[in-house]
Design a protein around this motif. Structure first.
Motif, PDB file in Angstrom:
ATOM      1  N   PRO A 162       0.831  -1.212   0.000  1.00  9.08           N
ATOM      2  CA  PRO A 162       0.000   0.000   0.000  1.00  9.08           C
ATOM      3  C   PRO A 162       0.867   1.264   0.000  1.00  9.08           C
ATOM      4  N   ILE A 163       0.647   2.118  -0.982  1.00 10.71           N
ATOM      5  CA  ILE A 163       1.351   3.399  -1.069  1.00 10.71           C
ATOM      6  C   ILE A 163       0.479   4.419  -0.334  1.00 10.71           C
ATOM      7  N   THR A 164       1.056   5.074   0.679  1.00 10.71           N
ATOM      8  CA  THR A 164       0.263   5.985   1.505  1.00 10.71           C
ATOM      9  C   THR A 164       0.458   7.452   1.146  1.00 10.71           C
ATOM     10  N   GLY A 165       1.500   7.748   0.378  1.00 11.16           N
ATOM     11  CA  GLY A 165       1.719   9.145   0.018  1.00 11.16           C
ATOM     12  C   GLY A 165       2.876   9.312  -0.941  1.00 11.16           C
ATOM     13  N   VAL A 166       2.852  10.425  -1.673  1.00 11.13           N
ATOM     14  CA  VAL A 166       3.946  10.796  -2.568  1.00 11.13           C
ATOM     15  C   VAL A 166       4.210  12.267  -2.336  1.00 11.13           C
ATOM     16  N   ASN A 167       5.469  12.607  -2.133  1.00 13.94           N
ATOM     17  CA  ASN A 167       5.850  13.994  -1.893  1.00 13.94           C
ATOM     18  C   ASN A 167       6.910  14.394  -2.917  1.00 13.94           C
ATOM     19  N   CYS A 168       6.515  15.193  -3.899  1.00 14.27           N
ATOM     20  CA  CYS A 168       7.440  15.623  -4.942  1.00 14.27           C
ATOM     21  C   CYS A 168       8.311  16.775  -4.441  1.00 14.27           C
ATOM     22  N   LYS A 169       9.578  16.699  -4.776  1.00 10.17           N
ATOM     23  CA  LYS A 169      10.546  17.741  -4.413  1.00 10.17           C
ATOM     24  C   LYS A 169      11.198  18.246  -5.697  1.00 10.17           C
ATOM     25  N   ASN A 170      11.780  19.425  -5.628  1.00  5.11           N
ATOM     26  CA  ASN A 170      12.509  19.996  -6.779  1.00  5.11           C
ATOM     27  C   ASN A 170      11.683  19.913  -8.066  1.00  5.11           C
ATOM     28  N   GLY A 171      10.481  20.425  -8.003  1.00  2.99           N
ATOM     29  CA  GLY A 171       9.605  20.321  -9.169  1.00  2.99           C
ATOM     30  C   GLY A 171       9.132  18.898  -9.295  1.00  2.99           C
ATOM     31  N   LYS A 172       9.458  18.275 -10.423  1.00  2.00           N
ATOM     32  CA  LYS A 172       9.080  16.876 -10.625  1.00  2.00           C
ATOM     33  C   LYS A 172      10.318  15.990 -10.693  1.00  2.00           C
ATOM     34  N   TYR A 173      11.454  16.457 -10.190  1.00  2.00           N
ATOM     35  CA  TYR A 173      12.694  15.699 -10.366  1.00  2.00           C
ATOM     36  C   TYR A 173      12.898  14.615  -9.314  1.00  2.00           C
ATOM     37  N   ASP A 174      12.389  14.836  -8.129  1.00  2.00           N
ATOM     38  CA  ASP A 174      12.528  13.853  -7.055  1.00  2.00           C
ATOM     39  C   ASP A 174      11.178  13.648  -6.380  1.00  2.00           C
ATOM     40  N   ALA A 175      10.928  12.424  -5.960  1.00  2.00           N
ATOM     41  CA  ALA A 175       9.673  12.140  -5.247  1.00  2.00           C
ATOM     42  C   ALA A 175       9.949  11.115  -4.157  1.00  2.00           C
ATOM     43  N   ILE A 176       9.493  11.427  -2.964  1.00  2.00           N
ATOM     44  CA  ILE A 176       9.562  10.463  -1.871  1.00  2.00           C
ATOM     45  C   ILE A 176       8.240   9.713  -1.880  1.00  2.00           C
ATOM     46  N   VAL A 177       8.332   8.396  -1.958  1.00  2.00           N
ATOM     47  CA  VAL A 177       7.150   7.546  -2.004  1.00  2.00           C
ATOM     48  C   VAL A 177       7.051   6.832  -0.659  1.00  2.00           C
ATOM     49  N   TYR A 178       5.936   7.061   0.030  1.00  2.00           N
ATOM     50  CA  TYR A 178       5.729   6.457   1.349  1.00  2.00           C
ATOM     51  C   TYR A 178       4.844   5.226   1.217  1.00  2.00           C
ATOM     52  N   PHE A 179       5.251   4.150   1.899  1.00  2.00           N
ATOM     53  CA  PHE A 179       4.443   2.934   1.904  1.00  2.00           C
ATOM     54  C   PHE A 179       4.131   2.539   3.342  1.00  2.00           C
ATOM     55  N   ASP A 180       3.051   1.790   3.496  1.00  2.00           N
ATOM     56  CA  ASP A 180       2.637   1.351   4.829  1.00  2.00           C
ATOM     57  C   ASP A 180       3.593   0.262   5.299  1.00  2.00           C
ATOM     58  N   GLY A 181       4.445   0.618   6.247  1.00  2.00           N
ATOM     59  CA  GLY A 181       5.430  -0.330   6.753  1.00  2.00           C
ATOM     60  C   GLY A 181       5.060  -0.889   8.107  1.00  2.00           C
ATOM     61  N   SER A 182       3.811  -0.745   8.511  1.00  2.00           N
ATOM     62  CA  SER A 182       3.404  -1.155   9.863  1.00  2.00           C
ATOM     63  C   SER A 182       3.443  -2.671  10.061  1.00  2.00           C
ATOM     64  N   ASP A 183       3.415  -3.439   8.975  1.00  2.00           N
ATOM     65  CA  ASP A 183       3.440  -4.901   9.098  1.00  2.00           C
ATOM     66  C   ASP A 183       4.849  -5.475   9.109  1.00  2.00           C
ATOM     67  N   PHE A 184       5.859  -4.603   8.968  1.00  2.00           N
ATOM     68  CA  PHE A 184       7.237  -5.072   8.843  1.00  2.00           C
ATOM     69  C   PHE A 184       8.080  -4.665  10.037  1.00  2.00           C
ATOM     70  N   ASN A 185       9.038  -5.528  10.404  1.00  2.00           N
ATOM     71  CA  ASN A 185      10.029  -5.114  11.389  1.00  2.00           C
ATOM     72  C   ASN A 185      11.149  -4.369  10.654  1.00  2.00           C
ATOM     73  N   LYS A 186      12.183  -3.930  11.360  1.00  2.00           N
ATOM     74  CA  LYS A 186      13.225  -3.110  10.734  1.00  2.00           C
ATOM     75  C   LYS A 186      13.941  -3.824   9.590  1.00  2.00           C
ATOM     76  N   GLU A 187      14.266  -5.099   9.790  1.00  2.63           N
ATOM     77  CA  GLU A 187      14.975  -5.849   8.737  1.00  2.63           C
ATOM     78  C   GLU A 187      14.095  -6.029   7.506  1.00  2.63           C
ATOM     79  N   GLU A 188      12.820  -6.342   7.735  1.00  6.53           N
ATOM     80  CA  GLU A 188      11.892  -6.525   6.614  1.00  6.53           C
ATOM     81  C   GLU A 188      11.692  -5.215   5.865  1.00  6.53           C
ATOM     82  N   THR A 189      11.589  -4.112   6.607  1.00  9.00           N
ATOM     83  CA  THR A 189      11.429  -2.800   5.972  1.00  9.00           C
ATOM     84  C   THR A 189      12.639  -2.489   5.097  1.00  9.00           C
TER      85      THR A 189
END
Length: 122
Positions: free
Chosen positions: A33-60
């Motif tokens: 599940p993709i929970t958000g997208v945050n574009c930076k520097n116009g359209k050159y960079d985008a941080i894509v957030y996913f729901d990581g609540s089901d994963f531990n640190k290694e799985e993430t």
């Protein structure tokens, strides 16, 4: 405040990235599940957030590595679905806001429980 074009781009990416992921063979990320997208520097960079609540640190960490490995394929799918000349560089991060809000809900429930317990004792 973000421009309307940038918001539109983020919204479109919110639709296209899960579609691109669903076509991949890796079961860890093809229904992520993709929970958000945050574009930076116009359209050159985008941080894509996913729901990581089901994963531990290694799985993430493994999921982020798999996403980075599939980055080229995701970009080609996005470009094929749009008329864009260039696709943003994607950086993938686990979305911790869901986890934080769950933690806050637990805290409020504990406070309410303590309050009820105190009033019962009086």
């Amino acid at each position: 405040m973000k421009s309307i074009n940038l918001q539109r781009t983020e919204s479109l990416l919110m639709e296209l990235i899960p579609q691109a992921l669903s076509q991949l063979a890796d079961s860890r990320i093809n229904s992520l599940p993709i929970t958000g997208v945050n574009c930076k520097n116009g359209k050159y960079d985008a941080i894509v957030y996913f729901d990581g609540s089901d994963f531990n640190k290694e799985e993430t960490k493994a999921v982020i590595q798999a996403l980075n490995k599939a980055n080229g394929r995701i970009k080609s799918d996005v470009l094929a679905s749009t008329s864009w000349y260039k696709c943003p560089n994607f950086k993938f991060e686990a979305d911790t806001t869901l986890e934080k809000s769950k933690h806050l809900e637990d805290l409020f429930a504990q406070i309410k429980k303590d309050k009820n317990k105190k009033s019962d004792e009086e």
